[in-house]
Design an enzyme around this catalytic site. Structure first.
Site, mmCIF file in Angstrom:
data_model
loop_
_atom_site.group_PDB
_atom_site.id
_atom_site.type_symbol
_atom_site.label_atom_id
_atom_site.label_comp_id
_atom_site.label_asym_id
_atom_site.label_seq_id
_atom_site.Cartn_x
_atom_site.Cartn_y
_atom_site.Cartn_z
ATOM 1 N N ASP A 142 0.795 -1.192 0.027
ATOM 2 C CA ASP A 142 -0.245 0.081 -0.054
ATOM 3 C C ASP A 142 0.669 0.767 -0.169
ATOM 4 O O ASP A 142 1.842 1.098 0.099
ATOM 5 C CB ASP A 142 -0.809 0.078 1.374
ATOM 6 N N VAL A 143 0.536 2.329 -0.713
ATOM 7 C CA VAL A 143 1.044 3.601 -0.613
ATOM 8 C C VAL A 143 0.770 4.547 0.429
ATOM 9 O O VAL A 143 1.367 4.955 1.575
ATOM 10 C CB VAL A 143 1.175 3.832 -2.508
#
Length: 234
Positions: A13-14
């Site tokens: 996930d960023v």
């Protein structure tokens, strides 16, 4: 215990995990609240955003992320009973280009990429992610965005696409570790799909920690930073 040697790819996930978006969102909404004479704490404002975001990202056809932010702004304004400020609304839609990376992101990703493929699975549009990649000074081996798949996590499209990309280069799902800060959008679907997962529980962050199965999320490893993750799995 998780060991990096057991994996050929680490997907991330960023936003919230590698990009520290939450303080910027809080600061923007607090400035707006002050202008509108809205009395609300930073925690109240960010949770209003989180509820709006979760609902809007379920809508189909999926909206591009700048429009998600516009619609979030509309709902937050409604939550507090004030008229929508068009200029502020448009400014909010552009904020992803300003969100900074965590201090440990660049070095941590480069250390991992020296030993495994790395991927980004992000609820964002392509242009915003490109700006964030520039801030992280990284080129991911695979990228799956909401714009690419037409859906937002925790729906399965991101993961199915990422796993197909990795399978195409000979990496089976058993050799993939998924890392995220959001229990709702990342750890819960990773559990559902049988993926090993690590939860980076960044201190004093709230987004993605409630709603839609978050309470039942079961990461295989919990750490508080990317640096701590590297120490734990090295």
């Amino acid at each position: 215990m998780l060991r990096l040697s057991d994996f050929d790819a680490v997907t991330f996930d960023v936003y919230g995990t590698l990009i520290d978006w939450e303080p910027s969102i809080v600061a923007f909404l607090q400035a707006w609240a002050q202008e509108q004479r809205v009395t609300a704490s930073g925690d109240e404002l960010i949770m209003s955003f989180d509820r709006a975001r979760a609902a809007i990202q379920k809508e189909r056809p999926a909206h591009l992320y700048p429009d998600v932010l516009r619609r979030c702004f509309d709902r937050i304004s409604a939550d507090y009973g004030v008229a929508v400020d068009p200029a502020r609304r448009e400014a909010f839609s552009r904020t992803p280009h300003e969100w900074p990376a965590y201090a440990d992101t660049e070095a941590g990703l480069k250390a991992l990429q020296a030993r495994a493929r790395i991927g980004a699975l992000s609820n964002i549009d392509n242009a915003s992610l490109a700006s964030s990649c520039a801030k992280m000074s990284i080129r991911f081996n695979i990228i799956v965005t909401a714009e690419r798949v037409g859906a937002y996590k925790p729906s399965d499209e991101h993961f199915a696409t990422a796993l197909a990309d990795l399978d195409a280069v000979g990496i089976p799902r058993q050799r993939v570790l998924h890392v995220g800060q959001s229990l709702r959008a990342d750890i819960t679907p990773a559990n559902r799909l049988g993926l090993k997962s690590a939860w980076i529980n960044r201190p004093n962050r709230l987004l993605g920690l409630s709603g839609e199965g978050a309470a039942e999320a079961r990461p295989d490893l919990t750490v508080s930073s990317l640096g701590e993750l590297l120490e734990a799995i090295a």
